[in-house]
Write a protein that holds these residues in place. Structure first.
Motif, mmCIF file in Angstrom:
data_model
loop_
_atom_site.group_PDB
_atom_site.id
_atom_site.type_symbol
_atom_site.label_atom_id
_atom_site.label_comp_id
_atom_site.label_asym_id
_atom_site.label_seq_id
_atom_site.Cartn_x
_atom_site.Cartn_y
_atom_site.Cartn_z
ATOM 1 N N ALA A 1 -11.946 3.421 -23.885
ATOM 2 C CA ALA A 1 -13.028 2.457 -24.097
ATOM 3 C C ALA A 1 -12.461 1.047 -24.217
ATOM 4 C CB ALA A 1 -13.816 2.832 -25.348
ATOM 5 N N LEU A 2 -11.553 0.700 -23.304
ATOM 6 C CA LEU A 2 -10.859 -0.581 -23.397
ATOM 7 C C LEU A 2 -11.683 -1.766 -22.910
ATOM 8 C CD1 LEU A 2 -7.267 0.453 -22.220
ATOM 9 C CD2 LEU A 2 -7.986 -0.155 -24.533
ATOM 10 N N ALA B 1 1.011 -4.573 -15.868
ATOM 11 C CA ALA B 1 2.140 -3.662 -16.054
ATOM 12 C C ALA B 1 1.591 -2.240 -16.105
ATOM 13 C CB ALA B 1 2.892 -3.978 -17.342
ATOM 14 N N TYR B 2 2.347 -1.299 -15.532
ATOM 15 C CA TYR B 2 1.915 0.094 -15.438
ATOM 16 C C TYR B 2 3.024 1.005 -15.969
ATOM 17 C CZ TYR B 2 -0.912 -2.289 -11.894
ATOM 18 O OH TYR B 2 -1.723 -3.177 -11.223
ATOM 19 N N ARG B 3 2.612 2.128 -16.549
ATOM 20 C CA ARG B 3 3.573 3.137 -16.981
ATOM 21 C C ARG B 3 3.434 4.350 -16.068
ATOM 22 N NH1 ARG B 3 6.089 3.912 -21.855
ATOM 23 N NH2 ARG B 3 4.625 2.549 -22.939
ATOM 24 N N THR B 4 4.523 4.753 -15.418
ATOM 25 C CA THR B 4 4.473 5.899 -14.522
ATOM 26 C C THR B 4 4.518 7.195 -15.325
ATOM 27 O OG1 THR B 4 6.863 6.184 -14.248
ATOM 28 C CG2 THR B 4 5.791 4.518 -12.862
ATOM 29 N N LYS B 5 4.266 8.310 -14.643
ATOM 30 C CA LYS B 5 4.322 9.616 -15.307
ATOM 31 C C LYS B 5 5.717 9.918 -15.819
ATOM 32 C CE LYS B 5 0.492 11.614 -12.680
ATOM 33 N NZ LYS B 5 0.076 12.644 -11.674
ATOM 34 N N GLU B 6 6.725 9.298 -15.179
ATOM 35 C CA GLU B 6 8.110 9.504 -15.611
ATOM 36 C C GLU B 6 8.506 8.552 -16.736
ATOM 37 O OE1 GLU B 6 7.104 10.974 -11.872
ATOM 38 O OE2 GLU B 6 7.267 8.828 -12.345
ATOM 39 N N TRP C 1 2.223 -0.634 -25.880
ATOM 40 C CA TRP C 1 0.828 -1.024 -25.676
ATOM 41 C C TRP C 1 0.339 -0.707 -24.258
ATOM 42 C CZ3 TRP C 1 -3.117 -3.095 -28.628
ATOM 43 C CH2 TRP C 1 -2.810 -3.412 -29.951
ATOM 44 N N ILE C 2 1.228 -0.278 -23.375
ATOM 45 C CA ILE C 2 0.793 0.029 -22.011
ATOM 46 C C ILE C 2 0.031 1.348 -22.037
ATOM 47 C CG2 ILE C 2 1.507 0.439 -19.631
ATOM 48 C CD1 ILE C 2 4.036 -1.142 -20.188
ATOM 49 N N PRO C 3 -1.258 1.347 -21.731
ATOM 50 C CA PRO C 3 -2.049 2.580 -21.820
ATOM 51 C C PRO C 3 -1.710 3.538 -20.685
ATOM 52 C CG PRO C 3 -3.385 0.799 -20.933
ATOM 53 C CD PRO C 3 -2.071 0.184 -21.315
ATOM 54 N N THR C 4 -2.026 4.791 -20.898
ATOM 55 C CA THR C 4 -1.705 5.812 -19.894
ATOM 56 C C THR C 4 -2.937 6.543 -19.373
ATOM 57 O OG1 THR C 4 -1.315 7.427 -21.660
ATOM 58 C CG2 THR C 4 0.599 6.210 -20.845
ATOM 59 N N ALA C 5 -4.119 6.282 -19.942
ATOM 60 C CA ALA C 5 -5.337 6.927 -19.451
ATOM 61 C C ALA C 5 -5.590 6.505 -18.008
ATOM 62 C CB ALA C 5 -6.524 6.551 -20.330
ATOM 63 N N GLU C 6 -6.246 7.346 -17.240
ATOM 64 C CA GLU C 6 -6.486 7.075 -15.826
ATOM 65 C C GLU C 6 -7.232 5.743 -15.642
ATOM 66 O OE1 GLU C 6 -8.586 9.119 -11.889
ATOM 67 O OE2 GLU C 6 -8.536 10.189 -13.805
ATOM 68 N N PRO D 1 -4.367 -4.587 -23.110
ATOM 69 C CA PRO D 1 -4.597 -3.281 -22.472
ATOM 70 C C PRO D 1 -6.022 -3.245 -21.924
ATOM 71 C CG PRO D 1 -4.691 -3.080 -24.862
ATOM 72 C CD PRO D 1 -4.272 -4.487 -24.578
ATOM 73 N N VAL D 2 -6.167 -2.833 -20.662
ATOM 74 C CA VAL D 2 -7.477 -2.931 -20.012
ATOM 75 C C VAL D 2 -7.846 -1.664 -19.249
ATOM 76 C CG1 VAL D 2 -7.317 -5.441 -19.774
ATOM 77 C CG2 VAL D 2 -6.498 -3.978 -17.918
ATOM 78 N N GLY D 3 -9.156 -1.520 -19.054
ATOM 79 C CA GLY D 3 -9.699 -0.505 -18.170
ATOM 80 C C GLY D 3 -10.233 -1.197 -16.923
ATOM 81 N N ALA D 4 -11.361 -0.731 -16.399
ATOM 82 C CA ALA D 4 -11.941 -1.296 -15.182
ATOM 83 C C ALA D 4 -12.517 -2.682 -15.449
ATOM 84 C CB ALA D 4 -13.030 -0.378 -14.642
#
Length: 354
Positions: free
Chosen positions: A19-20, A73-78, A124-129, A162-165
């Motif tokens: 709910a960002l 900035a993005y966090r990968t699955k790895e 703070w980098i979110p990982t939700a889709e 941190p943001v969503g759409a």
């Protein structure tokens, strides 16, 4: 770069990643650095996020010497931390500053400052889709004076969110109102620069469009009110007769990082991309006779935003049955796949933060 670190007395509770929204929450720390004629760039600091104290005569408040950028900035699955083409933002930031007669921040310093702050705030980098960490670098005049001249002092800052759409619709078509009263930019102006004044002047049209039930506006050129330029805060692209048409970057259109990436992708897939002046009459006619197959906006915040309807002078045309087009969806999937490290980065666009 030597950076002073000032620890926060208390860290914030992180928001719900599902709910960002966009630009509502900010991280614990921010980056600040000053420039003066005497010292040059100095006092690089990572400090607790908080208010900035300004004298009432600070020049930015009166003459709007202010520029900014936007990237993510993005966090990968790895677990890798990735930026997307930050060197392009650095180049555009420098170009914007030159246009406003502001001090130019060296490109390597721009990227280094971002990477340093993101590294500090990596938790703070979110990982939700569909989520990411939005990065907002900006600079403004800090000289205490009333009188129109280039400032002799500036402050450069970076804040993180941190943001969503960006749009509530997500990757679904939006309705666009073609603005024929107000103008966004003219040749010789600041249309190609990323400065606050451009956006302040656009708000009146945005408010009008929203009252009429539209998400954004499509701008026409400022001279003839004839040629299509940007859509809201994004570059606009139209697929007509299997060709992608977009306005050229010749002084009135912002040279978008996503725009450039989309053009490179499309060309690599074998599509013809025409960077040319497209009249609103030609666009509407293509929509009437079915030659307008897809339309979308490109930008850092939304990445790709499909356009499902255009309204110009009371006439509405629906594009692709108000559905997200095949090419539009492929572009979104490919770009976000590269940004999140899920697809191969054949263009070497990503920058890993260590």
């Amino acid at each position: 770069m030597e950076v002073k670190f000032i620890p926060a007395e208390q860290l914030k509770e992180k928001p719900d990643e599902n709910a960002l929204g966009f630009g509502k929450y900010f991280t614990d720390y921010m980056f600040t650095m000053d420039w003066t004629k005497e010292k040059g760039w100095h006092n690089a600091t990572i400090e607790p996020y908080g208010p900035v104290s300004l004298d009432p005569a600070t020049m930015v408040l009166h003459y709007a010497q202010e520029t900014f950028e936007g990237l993510k900035a993005y966090r990968t699955k790895e677990g890798k931390l990735l930026l997307f083409r930050p060197e392009m933002n650095a180049k555009r930031f420098a170009k914007s500053n030159r246009r406003l007669c502001m001090e130019v921040l060296p490109e390597e310093l721009f990227v280094d400052a971002i990477a340093t702050l993101v590294s500090y705030e990596k938790d703070w980098i979110p990982t939700a889709e569909g989520t990411s960490l939005y990065i907002r670098p900006f600079m403004f005049a800090t000289e205490r004076a009333v009188g129109v001249h280039p400032s002799n002092a500036y402050k450069f800052m970076i804040i993180l969110s941190p943001v969503g759409a960006y749009y509530p619709e997500g990757v679904n078509p939006v309705k666009i109102y073609v603005e024929d009263e107000y103008v966004r930019a003219t040749k010789g102006g600041t249309g190609f620069a990323k400065c606050g004044g451009n956006y302040a002047a656009s708000i009146a049209a945005q408010v009008k469009a929203e009252k009429l039930g539209y998400t954004q506006v499509l701008w026409l050129d400022g001279v003839e009110r004839k040629y299509v330029e940007e859509v809201g805060t994004m570059n606009a692209m139209f697929i007509i007769d299997e060709k992608i048409v977009t306005a050229p970057c010749d002084g009135t259109v912002l040279p978008g990082v996503t725009r450039d990436s989309v053009i490179q992708l499309l060309k690599s897939w074998g599509y013809v991309v025409e960077e040319r002046h497209l009249s609103i009459d030609e666009l509407m006619e293509a929509g009437r006779n079915g030659r307008l197959q897809e339309a979308f906006g490109t930008g850092t915040a939304a990445v790709i935003s499909p356009i499902g309807k255009l309204n110009y002078k009371g006439e509405s045309i629906t594009i692709n049955d108000f559905q997200t087009g095949e090419i539009t969806q492929r572009l979104y999937d490919t770009l976000t796949g590269i940004q999140w490290g899920e697809l191969e980065d054949c263009f070497h666009w990503t920058y890993e933060v260590k």
